[in-house]
Design an enzyme around this catalytic site. Sequence first.
Site, PDB file in Angstrom:
ATOM      1  N   CYS A   1       0.858  -1.182   0.000  1.00 30.56           N
ATOM      2  CA  CYS A   1       0.000   0.000   0.000  1.00 30.56           C
ATOM      3  C   CYS A   1       0.897   1.235   0.000  1.00 30.56           C
ATOM      4  CB  CYS A   1      -0.934   0.100   1.199  1.00 30.56           C
ATOM      5  SG  CYS A   1      -2.201  -1.167   1.227  1.00 30.56           S
TER       6      CYS A   1
ATOM      7  N   ARG B   1       4.394  -0.531  -4.661  1.00 29.67           N
ATOM      8  CA  ARG B   1       4.073  -0.993  -3.303  1.00 29.67           C
ATOM      9  C   ARG B   1       2.754  -1.759  -3.252  1.00 29.67           C
ATOM     10  NH1 ARG B   1       7.017   1.916   0.694  1.00 29.67           N
ATOM     11  NH2 ARG B   1       5.520   1.145   2.215  1.00 29.67           N
TER      12      ARG B   1
ATOM     13  N   TRP C   1      -2.719  -2.753  -1.683  1.00 25.73           N
ATOM     14  CA  TRP C   1      -2.405  -4.184  -1.721  1.00 25.73           C
ATOM     15  C   TRP C   1      -3.346  -4.799  -0.705  1.00 25.73           C
ATOM     16  CZ3 TRP C   1      -0.793  -8.049   1.602  1.00 25.73           C
ATOM     17  CH2 TRP C   1      -0.281  -9.207   0.990  1.00 25.73           C
TER      18      TRP C   1
ATOM     19  N   ASN D   1      -2.078   2.618   5.379  1.00 26.49           N
ATOM     20  CA  ASN D   1      -1.195   1.505   5.044  1.00 26.49           C
ATOM     21  C   ASN D   1      -0.945   0.750   6.347  1.00 26.49           C
ATOM     22  OD1 ASN D   1       0.844  -0.205   4.180  1.00 26.49           O
ATOM     23  ND2 ASN D   1       2.425   1.368   4.298  1.00 26.49           N
ATOM     24  N   GLY D   2      -1.279  -0.535   6.373  1.00 25.94           N
ATOM     25  CA  GLY D   2      -1.086  -1.315   7.594  1.00 25.94           C
ATOM     26  C   GLY D   2      -2.312  -2.174   7.846  1.00 25.94           C
TER      27      GLY D   2
ATOM     28  N   GLU E   1      16.958 -18.784  -4.853  1.00 25.71           N
ATOM     29  CA  GLU E   1      16.692 -17.440  -5.375  1.00 25.71           C
ATOM     30  C   GLU E   1      16.273 -17.500  -6.848  1.00 25.71           C
ATOM     31  OE1 GLU E   1      16.020 -14.712  -4.254  1.00 25.71           O
ATOM     32  OE2 GLU E   1      16.438 -13.253  -5.813  1.00 25.71           O
TER      33      GLU E   1
ATOM     34  N   LYS F   1      12.668 -16.169  -8.267  1.00 23.91           N
ATOM     35  CA  LYS F   1      12.530 -15.172  -9.341  1.00 23.91           C
ATOM     36  C   LYS F   1      11.553 -15.677 -10.391  1.00 23.91           C
ATOM     37  CE  LYS F   1      13.674 -12.367  -7.866  1.00 23.91           C
ATOM     38  NZ  LYS F   1      14.237 -12.295  -6.582  1.00 23.91           N
TER      39      LYS F   1
ATOM     40  N   GLU G   1       7.870 -15.748  -9.058  1.00 26.81           N
ATOM     41  CA  GLU G   1       7.303 -14.419  -8.814  1.00 26.81           C
ATOM     42  C   GLU G   1       6.796 -13.754 -10.081  1.00 26.81           C
ATOM     43  OE1 GLU G   1      10.735 -12.490  -6.750  1.00 26.81           O
ATOM     44  OE2 GLU G   1       9.174 -11.800  -5.404  1.00 26.81           O
TER      45      GLU G   1
ATOM     46  N   HIS H   1      16.178 -37.665  -2.518  1.00 27.34           N
ATOM     47  CA  HIS H   1      15.359 -38.099  -1.381  1.00 27.34           C
ATOM     48  C   HIS H   1      13.887 -37.722  -1.563  1.00 27.34           C
ATOM     49  CE1 HIS H   1      18.919 -39.351   0.803  1.00 27.34           C
ATOM     50  NE2 HIS H   1      19.474 -38.210   0.442  1.00 27.34           N
TER      51      HIS H   1
ATOM     52  N   LYS I   1       6.078  -4.616  -3.161  1.00 24.70           N
ATOM     53  CA  LYS I   1       7.521  -4.471  -2.972  1.00 24.70           C
ATOM     54  C   LYS I   1       7.938  -4.557  -1.513  1.00 24.70           C
ATOM     55  CE  LYS I   1      11.672  -3.810  -4.445  1.00 24.70           C
ATOM     56  NZ  LYS I   1      12.301  -5.016  -5.035  1.00 24.70           N
TER      57      LYS I   1
HETATM   58  C1  AGP Z   1      11.948 -10.615  -3.780  1.00 25.24           C
HETATM   59  O1  AGP Z   1      11.977 -10.760  -5.145  1.00 25.24           O
HETATM   60  C2  AGP Z   1      10.650 -10.485  -3.181  1.00 25.24           C
HETATM   61  N1  AGP Z   1       9.763  -9.658  -3.850  1.00 25.24           N
HETATM   62  C3  AGP Z   1      10.514 -10.617  -1.690  1.00 25.24           C
HETATM   63  O2  AGP Z   1      10.767 -11.960  -1.404  1.00 25.24           O
HETATM   64  C4  AGP Z   1      11.381  -9.721  -0.775  1.00 25.24           C
HETATM   65  O3  AGP Z   1      12.716 -10.083  -0.886  1.00 25.24           O
HETATM   66  C5  AGP Z   1      10.900  -9.865   0.674  1.00 25.24           C
HETATM   67  O4  AGP Z   1       9.586  -9.413   0.769  1.00 25.24           O
HETATM   68  C6  AGP Z   1      11.767  -9.142   1.662  1.00 25.24           C
HETATM   69  O5  AGP Z   1      11.774  -7.767   1.434  1.00 25.24           O
HETATM   70  P1  AGP Z   1      12.854  -6.824   2.085  1.00 25.24           P
HETATM   71  O6  AGP Z   1      14.185  -7.240   1.578  1.00 25.24           O
HETATM   72  O7  AGP Z   1      12.476  -5.453   1.640  1.00 25.24           O
HETATM   73  O8  AGP Z   1      12.751  -6.999   3.566  1.00 25.24           O
END
Ligand code: AGP
Length: 615
Positions: free
Chosen positions: A2, A27, A75, A101-102, A488, A492, A495, A511, A610
Amino acid sequence: MCGIVGYIGSQRAYDILIQGLKRLEYRGYDSAGVALVDCDGKMSVHKSHGKVANLENVAQAGNINGTLGIAHTRWATHGEPSDINAHPHVSQSGMIALVHNGTIENYAVLKKVLTDHGYEFKSETDTEVLVQLIEYIKLTSSCSLLDAVREALLQVEGAYAIAVVEQNDPDTMIVARKSSPLVIGVGDGETFIASDATPIVGYTDQVIYLKDNEIGVIKRNEPLQVLSLSDNKPSTISIQKLKLSLAQLEKGGYDTFMLKEIFEQPATLRDCLRGRIVDGCSRVTLSGVDLNKERFMKAERITLVACGTSWHAALIGKRLIQDFCKMPVEVEYASEFRYGNPVLNEKDIVISISQSGETADTLAAIQLAKEKGAFVYGICNVVGASIPRNTDSGTYIHVGPEIGVASTKAFTGQVTVLTLLALSVGQLRGAVDQETLSTVLSALSKMPETIEEALKVDNEIKTLSRVFAYAHNFLYLGRGYNYPTALEGALKLKEISYIHAEGYPAAEMKHGPIALIDHDMPSVVIAPNDSLYDKIISNVQQVKSRGGAVVAIVSKGNTSMSDIADYCIEIPNVPECLTPIVASIPLQLLAYYIAVNKGKDVDQPRNLAKSVTVE
Ligand code: AGP
């Protein structure tokens, strides 16, 4: 998660708010809205589900006048993305509008009380409860908007950054925060508020970061007032200079922010390393460590806490600290750590890693670690965010604003800083020998050029990405330093392309996950020339024997993998501990092009935001 933006001044608020929302859209982007108060004391509220562009279509058909306004990009937490659930929410009489926001945790209890007093609710949101509560208090106590907001916030449990305006007062905006960020930009005869500084850039470089439990009273042509929520006394205002530029917030000729951020990595790593490798690559200097030598010398254990991509960086950090500091290290998801009764004392160091510096779970983990007496260190990108302000010390990664929701340059920056930190603490504790230190530092100092080299596989990967149009599942495998790189790479891909991908330690695959492998399940194997190369070769053979296609990420000059894997992508040769930084480049590109081929919005993937400022 948000974004809120607000303006009071002499310009038309709508234009500034829409531009601000577009900059904050990373955001949250499931719906957006704006409330404008014009000088005749009329309030216009426009809302729409979907992106800010939809809001513009709706708003421009109505009244968009007014030099005071608040706006929001959402969001969803409580209630689906829809026009009705979009912010601003307006009180029953239509007089008060609020963006938030929250999350209001006790909203159900408050809603019941208000319903009993005859209040009706239009939306399913927790936020609407807050605006109705403010109105209820204002009417029943005949108090000012400020007093009503303050009283309502004292009754609220949860996290918030809010901005509130009232129809019959075109000269006042009230803002407040608790556990969600809020920045105030002080201009010449105008004031801006936003969830982060991006909407403010270009208007003023004078900013104030509101602290938790503070209320700001922003009045036209009057000095800003900041009060403590608990005792209503004035707080000290500290104005800081903003160092963001407009160019950093633009795509710079790339199709997307994500692609720009992938290609920026040579430059961002240069910024990240600047001034930190000294004395001809024989020593590291990190002020956060240098100023706290005693703490690092006496520490008996380090615990790394983070979420998402930052957690993957933490897993690499664990290996780095073990190798170079020879001390016990643990890695925890911040969300698990905060409720896991961690056993900590003053000999513990807790390192929190976060790009945004606003992740709610990471902030809560920091708070808990501090309460238990641990020394808390922050590795963060966003300057002035909540995490650097709430940690005992720390290091910025300095990779500039990351706008693409999928983290790329922040990840390589985090791993770079973790390498510097491990070497710095290792040199302090005498745990790393000079030869190793110099070898790694010398390779690290050349990392910007190395990444430039690594990026040359761009076209090759673009072509390769088309081969996998058939795949609905992917396996990413790695060992040692590159098991987290595999996690990672898989994150990616999921996502931004919505393809299911699993990261796994290559040897652990037999396993269980090996049962999934068939002709339709490709594997991406990170197999640089390292101490586990021979081992991973047999894992690749196990995949091949079951008909799965293999893309292998190998070191330049590798000759043995091409006989086994279907496709080999070369990365430059670097010391083993630096391979995750280099290997993540082809993985970022692969995820990117697969998503683009599928027509996905890579910068704003569905359901994501984000910075995750809710639990
Ligand atoms: C990464 O591609 C993500 N969008 C997400 O996992 C992100 O890394 C996570 O929300 C942590 O965010 P931060 O590093 O701002 O704490």
